[in-house]
Motif scaffolding. Structure first.
Motif, PDB file in Angstrom:
ATOM      1  N   VAL A 180       3.648  -4.953  11.115  1.00 47.22           N
ATOM      2  CA  VAL A 180       4.492  -4.587   9.975  1.00 47.22           C
ATOM      3  C   VAL A 180       4.840  -3.097  10.068  1.00 47.22           C
ATOM      4  O   VAL A 180       6.001  -2.701   9.881  1.00 47.22           O
ATOM      5  N   MET A 181       3.848  -2.271  10.378  1.00 46.90           N
ATOM      6  CA  MET A 181       4.110  -0.838  10.524  1.00 46.90           C
ATOM      7  C   MET A 181       5.064  -0.581  11.686  1.00 46.90           C
ATOM      8  O   MET A 181       5.919   0.317  11.615  1.00 46.90           O
ATOM      9  N   LEU A 182       4.951  -1.358  12.744  1.00 52.39           N
ATOM     10  CA  LEU A 182       5.854  -1.236  13.884  1.00 52.39           C
ATOM     11  C   LEU A 182       7.308  -1.364  13.428  1.00 52.39           C
ATOM     12  O   LEU A 182       8.175  -0.564  13.804  1.00 52.39           O
ATOM     13  N   GLY A 183       7.568  -2.369  12.586  1.00 46.29           N
ATOM     14  CA  GLY A 183       8.920  -2.562  12.098  1.00 46.29           C
ATOM     15  C   GLY A 183       9.368  -1.468  11.149  1.00 46.29           C
ATOM     16  O   GLY A 183      10.509  -0.991  11.221  1.00 46.29           O
ATOM     17  N   VAL A 184       8.476  -1.063  10.263  1.00 38.56           N
ATOM     18  CA  VAL A 184       8.808  -0.004   9.297  1.00 38.56           C
ATOM     19  C   VAL A 184       9.118   1.302  10.010  1.00 38.56           C
ATOM     20  O   VAL A 184      10.117   1.977   9.709  1.00 38.56           O
ATOM     21  N   VAL A 185       8.289   1.680  10.969  1.00 38.92           N
ATOM     22  CA  VAL A 185       8.482   2.938  11.691  1.00 38.92           C
ATOM     23  C   VAL A 185       9.778   2.898  12.507  1.00 38.92           C
ATOM     24  O   VAL A 185      10.531   3.882  12.553  1.00 38.92           O
ATOM     25  N   THR A 186      10.061   1.763  13.129  1.00 35.04           N
ATOM     26  CA  THR A 186      11.272   1.675  13.943  1.00 35.04           C
ATOM     27  C   THR A 186      12.527   1.774  13.084  1.00 35.04           C
ATOM     28  O   THR A 186      13.494   2.456  13.455  1.00 35.04           O
ATOM     29  N   GLN A 187      12.526   1.124  11.924  1.00 31.41           N
ATOM     30  CA  GLN A 187      13.686   1.235  11.046  1.00 31.41           C
ATOM     31  C   GLN A 187      13.842   2.665  10.525  1.00 31.41           C
ATOM     32  O   GLN A 187      14.949   3.205  10.482  1.00 31.41           O
ATOM     33  N   LEU A 230      20.195   3.667  25.059  1.00 32.46           N
ATOM     34  CA  LEU A 230      20.660   2.393  24.492  1.00 32.46           C
ATOM     35  C   LEU A 230      20.280   1.218  25.396  1.00 32.46           C
ATOM     36  O   LEU A 230      21.055   0.289  25.621  1.00 32.46           O
ATOM     37  N   ASP A 231      19.072   1.292  25.906  1.00 30.65           N
ATOM     38  CA  ASP A 231      18.528   0.233  26.755  1.00 30.65           C
ATOM     39  C   ASP A 231      17.717  -0.717  25.874  1.00 30.65           C
ATOM     40  O   ASP A 231      16.603  -0.393  25.457  1.00 30.65           O
ATOM     41  N   PHE A 232      18.289  -1.870  25.599  1.00 25.84           N
ATOM     42  CA  PHE A 232      17.644  -2.818  24.704  1.00 25.84           C
ATOM     43  C   PHE A 232      17.043  -4.003  25.455  1.00 25.84           C
ATOM     44  O   PHE A 232      16.979  -5.124  24.943  1.00 25.84           O
ATOM     45  N   THR A 233      16.591  -3.729  26.692  1.00 21.46           N
ATOM     46  CA  THR A 233      15.841  -4.736  27.442  1.00 21.46           C
ATOM     47  C   THR A 233      14.630  -5.140  26.610  1.00 21.46           C
ATOM     48  O   THR A 233      13.861  -4.276  26.177  1.00 21.46           O
ATOM     49  N   PRO A 234      14.419  -6.424  26.373  1.00 26.40           N
ATOM     50  CA  PRO A 234      13.409  -6.817  25.383  1.00 26.40           C
ATOM     51  C   PRO A 234      11.969  -6.566  25.808  1.00 26.40           C
ATOM     52  O   PRO A 234      11.570  -6.876  26.929  1.00 26.40           O
ATOM     53  N   THR A 235      11.225  -5.936  24.928  1.00 28.61           N
ATOM     54  CA  THR A 235       9.764  -5.910  24.993  1.00 28.61           C
ATOM     55  C   THR A 235       9.197  -6.702  23.813  1.00 28.61           C
ATOM     56  O   THR A 235       8.112  -7.268  23.900  1.00 28.61           O
ATOM     57  N   PHE A 236       9.969  -6.741  22.712  1.00 30.03           N
ATOM     58  CA  PHE A 236       9.578  -7.465  21.499  1.00 30.03           C
ATOM     59  C   PHE A 236      10.876  -7.705  20.733  1.00 30.03           C
ATOM     60  O   PHE A 236      11.622  -6.759  20.479  1.00 30.03           O
ATOM     61  N   THR A 237      11.164  -8.944  20.416  1.00 29.05           N
ATOM     62  CA  THR A 237      12.471  -9.273  19.849  1.00 29.05           C
ATOM     63  C   THR A 237      12.465  -9.224  18.320  1.00 29.05           C
ATOM     64  O   THR A 237      11.406  -9.324  17.689  1.00 29.05           O
ATOM     65  N   PRO A 238      13.655  -9.110  17.706  1.00 32.91           N
ATOM     66  CA  PRO A 238      13.729  -9.142  16.243  1.00 32.91           C
ATOM     67  C   PRO A 238      13.172 -10.428  15.637  1.00 32.91           C
ATOM     68  O   PRO A 238      12.600 -10.408  14.546  1.00 32.91           O
ATOM     69  N   VAL A 239      13.316 -11.546  16.335  1.00 35.93           N
ATOM     70  CA  VAL A 239      12.790 -12.813  15.816  1.00 35.93           C
ATOM     71  C   VAL A 239      11.271 -12.757  15.716  1.00 35.93           C
ATOM     72  O   VAL A 239      10.676 -13.185  14.718  1.00 35.93           O
ATOM     73  N   LEU A 241       9.472 -10.044  15.497  1.00 35.06           N
ATOM     74  CA  LEU A 241       9.125  -9.071  14.470  1.00 35.06           C
ATOM     75  C   LEU A 241       9.299  -9.677  13.080  1.00 35.06           C
ATOM     76  O   LEU A 241       8.476  -9.438  12.191  1.00 35.06           O
ATOM     77  N   ARG A 242      10.346 -10.459  12.879  1.00 32.44           N
ATOM     78  CA  ARG A 242      10.553 -11.129  11.588  1.00 32.44           C
ATOM     79  C   ARG A 242       9.370 -12.049  11.273  1.00 32.44           C
ATOM     80  O   ARG A 242       8.903 -12.097  10.135  1.00 32.44           O
ATOM     81  N   LYS A 243       8.890 -12.762  12.287  1.00 31.22           N
ATOM     82  CA  LYS A 243       7.736 -13.643  12.088  1.00 31.22           C
ATOM     83  C   LYS A 243       6.529 -12.853  11.596  1.00 31.22           C
ATOM     84  O   LYS A 243       5.819 -13.287  10.674  1.00 31.22           O
ATOM     85  N   ASP A 244       6.305 -11.683  12.169  1.00 30.07           N
ATOM     86  CA  ASP A 244       5.148 -10.883  11.766  1.00 30.07           C
ATOM     87  C   ASP A 244       5.317 -10.301  10.364  1.00 30.07           C
ATOM     88  O   ASP A 244       4.343 -10.166   9.618  1.00 30.07           O
ATOM     89  N   PHE A 245       6.550  -9.943  10.001  1.00 31.13           N
ATOM     90  CA  PHE A 245       6.789  -9.530   8.620  1.00 31.13           C
ATOM     91  C   PHE A 245       6.458 -10.678   7.665  1.00 31.13           C
ATOM     92  O   PHE A 245       5.823 -10.469   6.619  1.00 31.13           O
ATOM     93  N   ALA A 266      12.074  -5.173   6.467  1.00 34.04           N
ATOM     94  CA  ALA A 266      12.235  -6.579   6.839  1.00 34.04           C
ATOM     95  C   ALA A 266      13.670  -7.037   6.636  1.00 34.04           C
ATOM     96  O   ALA A 266      14.187  -7.867   7.401  1.00 34.04           O
ATOM     97  N   ALA A 267      14.339  -6.514   5.613  1.00 32.33           N
ATOM     98  CA  ALA A 267      15.742  -6.866   5.384  1.00 32.33           C
ATOM     99  C   ALA A 267      16.608  -6.392   6.546  1.00 32.33           C
ATOM    100  O   ALA A 267      17.551  -7.082   6.957  1.00 32.33           O
ATOM    101  N   ALA A 268      16.301  -5.232   7.091  1.00 36.15           N
ATOM    102  CA  ALA A 268      17.044  -4.729   8.250  1.00 36.15           C
ATOM    103  C   ALA A 268      16.792  -5.597   9.472  1.00 36.15           C
ATOM    104  O   ALA A 268      17.706  -5.874  10.261  1.00 36.15           O
ATOM    105  N   VAL A 269      15.550  -6.035   9.647  1.00 41.45           N
ATOM    106  CA  VAL A 269      15.221  -6.915  10.769  1.00 41.45           C
ATOM    107  C   VAL A 269      15.950  -8.251  10.614  1.00 41.45           C
ATOM    108  O   VAL A 269      16.489  -8.804  11.581  1.00 41.45           O
ATOM    109  N   GLN A 270      15.985  -8.766   9.388  1.00 43.98           N
ATOM    110  CA  GLN A 270      16.704 -10.008   9.150  1.00 43.98           C
ATOM    111  C   GLN A 270      18.191  -9.839   9.457  1.00 43.98           C
ATOM    112  O   GLN A 270      18.828 -10.742  10.018  1.00 43.98           O
TER     113      GLN A 270
END
Length: 314
Positions: A180-187, A230-239, A241-245, A266-270
């Motif tokens: 959850v913190m991963l998503g918050v910090v990234t946003q 702007l290299d968005f090669t996946p290490t962890f996808t938004p889907v 991350l949404r699951k973890d939220f 989470a709204a931004a991830v969605q």
């Protein structure tokens, strides 16, 4: 049981599993790997891993690690018809699950192990394949303390170290809080980077300052090349991350903990998922923030230190 005599099995040779099993083998441990696609296990032979023909080949070992993609995969490799626990009279001494799964699945697998006299540790990880290779992986562990003490030397080979947080499945809650913190910090990082750039500051310059300040972290430095190039090669996808939220909000509901900042992130991830950009890295939150701000991003051809590779990357 010491690491001089312990026999180790490994189930799951994906990007993370392969990197982790390789580290164990290169540290001198006796490691046998099984993967559904055998070629992925065979690729680890150069690191010193042996290859199992079937999961059954791992049943007599001291410790078996699991690193699989989904809860269903974990159930299948442990309690399926050909799973690790399918023969109650022939089981390993302990199972250490490094996958990210929900509490319910973890508790069910813990109970299935207990029925067969097998110790079970939940040991989810923080990092990805590149972090593993750099020796910076961290783990959080819960379960029987005696088992933790036995396998701690093995976990020490996997990266910076492991933290024992208690009995049962507490490690699962810790990992969900982490993500959850991963998503918050990234946003948050996306928002302030776009704010600075729209005001005329190059992303590389802004992130260099941030990373060298008290606000910088291993994560912000590691994510900086993706933001700059702007290299968005996946290490962890938004889907994912949404699951973890979703799991985090479920825990917040059960424990009566309001999470307003997490809800906004989470709204931004969605929104990222809703645009259909589900196969890129969750760093695309930067691009979505820029578009919402009327800014068109372009890659910056600047070397950026990711804090892992020992130098700048382009």
């Amino acid at each position: 049981m010491t690491t001089d005599t312990i026999t180790v099995g490994w189930i799951g040779a994906g990007r993370m599993g392969a990197a982790m099993a390789s580290r164990l083998a290169r540290a001198g441990e006796d490691v046998t790997v099984w993967n559904r696609t055998r070629a992925k296990a065979e690729a680890l032979s150069d690191a010193g891993c042996k290859v199992a023909d079937t999961i059954a080949d791992l049943r007599g070992l001291d410790v078996v690690f699991t690193m699989v993609s989904t809860p269903a995969d974990l159930v299948e490799v442990l309690t399926g018809a050909d799973g690790l626990l399918a023969d109650p009279g022939h089981v390993p001494g302990a199972v250490v699950d490094c996958s990210t799964v929900d509490n319910e699945t973890s508790a069910a697998m813990r109970a299935a192990c207990a029925e067969r006299g097998v110790d079970f540790l939940a040991a989810p990880v923080s990092g990805n394949g590149k972090v593993v290779a750099a020796g910076m992986l961290t783990l959080v562990v819960s379960g029987p303390e005696e088992t933790w003490l036995r396998v701690a030397p093995l976990l020490g080979h996997l990266g910076k170290g492991a933290t024992f947080v208690g009995e049962g499945d507490l490690a699962r809650l810790v990992k969900i809080c982490h993500n959850v913190m991963l998503g918050v910090v990234t946003q948050c990082l996306a928002e302030i980077t776009v704010l600075a750039e729209k005001g005329g500051v190059p992303r590389a310059a802004f992130l260099e300052f941030l990373n060298d300040s008290v606000m910088g972290s291993t994560f912000t430095r590691y994510k900086s090349p993706a933001f700059v190039h702007l290299d968005f090669t996946p290490t962890f996808t938004p889907v994912l991350l949404r699951k973890d939220f979703d799991l985090g909000f479920a825990a917040g509901h059960d424990l009566d903990v309001p999470m307003p900042v997490a809800a906004a992130a989470a709204a931004a991830v969605q929104a990222a998922v809703s645009t259909g950009r589900v196969e890129e890295d969750f760093a695309i939150l930067l691009d979505l923030q820029a578009r919402a701000s009327g800014l068109v991003l372009k890659p910056e051809d600047v070397a950026v230190d990711d804090g892992l590779s020992g130098g700048g990357t382009r």
